[in-house]
Structures are given as C-alpha cells and as structure tokens.
Write a protein that holds these residues in place. Sequence first.
Motif, short mmCIF file in Angstrom:
data_model
loop_
_atom_site.label_atom_id
_atom_site.label_comp_id
_atom_site.label_asym_id
_atom_site.label_seq_id
_atom_site.Cartn_x
_atom_site.Cartn_y
_atom_site.Cartn_z
N VAL A 149 0.84 -1.20 0.00
CA VAL A 149 0.00 0.00 0.00
C VAL A 149 0.87 1.25 0.00
O VAL A 149 0.59 2.22 -0.71
N TYR A 150 1.95 1.23 0.77
CA TYR A 150 2.87 2.37 0.79
C TYR A 150 3.45 2.63 -0.60
O TYR A 150 3.53 3.79 -1.04
N ARG A 151 3.84 1.57 -1.28
CA ARG A 151 4.38 1.73 -2.63
C ARG A 151 3.34 2.37 -3.55
O ARG A 151 3.63 3.30 -4.30
N MET A 152 2.12 1.84 -3.52
CA MET A 152 1.07 2.32 -4.42
C MET A 152 0.68 3.76 -4.14
O MET A 152 0.52 4.57 -5.05
N ARG A 153 0.50 4.09 -2.88
CA ARG A 153 -0.04 5.40 -2.56
C ARG A 153 1.02 6.50 -2.59
O ARG A 153 0.69 7.68 -2.71
N TYR A 154 2.31 6.09 -2.47
CA TYR A 154 3.34 7.13 -2.33
C TYR A 154 4.62 6.84 -3.11
O TYR A 154 4.99 7.57 -4.03
N ASP A 155 5.31 5.76 -2.77
CA ASP A 155 6.69 5.58 -3.21
C ASP A 155 6.83 5.43 -4.71
O ASP A 155 7.77 5.99 -5.31
N ASN A 156 5.93 4.71 -5.35
CA ASN A 156 6.06 4.49 -6.80
C ASN A 156 5.95 5.79 -7.57
O ASN A 156 6.60 5.96 -8.62
N ALA A 157 5.15 6.73 -7.08
CA ALA A 157 4.96 7.99 -7.80
C ALA A 157 6.12 8.95 -7.59
O ALA A 157 6.44 9.76 -8.48
N VAL A 158 6.75 8.91 -6.42
CA VAL A 158 7.74 9.92 -6.09
C VAL A 158 9.17 9.46 -6.37
O VAL A 158 10.10 10.27 -6.41
N ARG A 159 9.36 8.17 -6.62
CA ARG A 159 10.72 7.59 -6.69
C ARG A 159 11.62 8.33 -7.67
O ARG A 159 12.80 8.58 -7.38
N PHE A 160 11.12 8.66 -8.85
CA PHE A 160 11.98 9.29 -9.87
C PHE A 160 11.70 10.78 -10.05
O PHE A 160 12.16 11.39 -11.01
N LEU A 161 10.93 11.36 -9.13
CA LEU A 161 10.59 12.79 -9.26
C LEU A 161 11.84 13.64 -9.02
O LEU A 161 12.50 13.48 -7.99
#
Length: 300
Positions: A288-300
């Motif tokens: 859930v952490y990956r989906m809601r946050y980490d996956n979107a911000v990782r390459f920002l």
Amino acid sequence: MIDMHCDVLMKLWEEPHKSFSDDDLHISYNKWLNSPVQVQYFAIFVPPETSQDYFQSALEMIDLFHEKIIKPYPGIKWVQTKEEVEALSPHEKGAVLTLEGCHVIGEDLMKLRTLLRLGVRAVGLTWNNVNALSGTCVEDEELGLTTLGKAAVKTINEYNAFVDCSHLSPAGIDDVLELADRPMISHSNAKAIYQHERNISDQQLKQFFEQKAPVGITFVPYFTAKDGVNIEDLLNHINHMYELGGRDSISFGSDFDGMSETIQGLEDIEAVRNLYHKLAHHYSSDDVYRMRYDNAVRFL
C-alpha cells in the motif's frame, strides 16, 4: 497518498470568478486538507477547441497555479523534486505542475523549454487530438512520434522530467519507452479489464513495470467498467496490474475535475480515504505504501 493528475487549473481558467476554496470542485482547498492526499499534481490542460492562443492560455494556467493555489494558502507548497516532497511536514500539502497535451507548443521547442523552466515536471505529449509530436489513442493510433516528438522527448530528458504516455497512441508509447529516461502513465487503466481506447494493453504495461515507471490508476468511471461503477471495479484494475508485475509501478491519477461522472465512493478528493481503506484490506502495508506514495515519487 500522491495523486498524479487533476484538472483544477482548467476549471479555474474556464471560470475566472472561481477560487480554490469553492467546494463544488472535486478538489478544493478544504477538501484537500481533509483528504489523505499529501501531494497533488495539477495539469495544465488547454482545451483544443478554445479560440484563445494555446501557449498564452498555458501561461495563464501557470499564473493561476501560483495566484490561486500556492500564494493564498501557506500550508500548500510548490514542490518539484523528491527531496522537496520528503521535506513536507505532516500538515503541509505539496503541489506539482504538469502539462497535458503539447498542442500548446505547436512546433516550437522553445515553448516546451519555457514550460519546463517554469517548473513543469511531467509532459503529456498529446491529449486526444493529433498534434505535431504524435498520434493519439483516439486519432491515428498507428502514428508514433514524429521527428519533432522525438526531439521533444530528448528535451524533456534534459530537464529530468517525466514523459507522460496517457492519451498517446500505442505506437507513440513504444517510441517513448525506447527514448525517455522517465516514462510514466499519469491516468489510465488496464485495457485487459475494460476495453477503452484510453486504457493500456498488458504488453505495454509490462514494459512500464520492467522500468518501475509510475502507472496511475485513474478514477474515471467510463475507463473502469460499464455501469454502476464502484471501488471494487477499480480494484479489478489494481489487482490485474499487480498480478502482471506492477508492484513497483502502481500509482494513482484521479482525473478529478476532468470528468463528468465519478465512481461510487470516490466522489471527490476527501473520498479517497475509502480507496485507501480498501487497499489496506487487500494488500500488505508495504504494498500500500508503494502504491499510494513511493512508486509515484521515486523518480521525481
């Protein structure tokens, strides 16, 4: 949670009397404060049918972003990098600028560079209308990136920004996957679950998953299921992408304020907590952490 797409700027541009405090918006200041969404991406989308100058309209939307969203509310911070997102305190909200549709630049890469210098962090090469860069998922699906389109991707790479493939033709997506340092899909669902031209095939989804590129599940009901669409229908897309290998890519791009109807239980940004609770019942806390946050911000 991070939401990678909304059309609030278009609403504020189309209705100059409207403020970000107007609660008839799917995303207003008060609704955002009362939601689990900490970072919201705001798209510059100039309707192609407008009689006004496209590029001037895009600049006006950037001005609205600052004058109506950032400046009046000290708790909203303009963020452009992962480090700035991570520096937000729990009570602060982060706002990111993106572009939906390069028809606003015509054939002029100087205009694209200008928007990137003004802080645009993700560039959607097309909307549904063919432009000088590529075909779309609606028009000329077999037309990939033109010479100008490939040069635009190179320019976006130079600014370390995302190349957004929502609305792009399948052929154009293939080209982006070969050329872009940071490909993404901001707001599309799985074509295998619901056949819609705006959704993405398994073959192409797998290529994004291999790069751990963000793929934003969207809340548009008519991209999700046929009738009476609810959160369970949206979960079908999430589950499919997860089983396809999307654990490190699945993200969210609501398209709030860009749709005429909403999913039952996801009527506005406050209601996103209903989705969050559903995810917590279906997936581990790490997923859930990956989906809601980490996956979107990782390459920002």
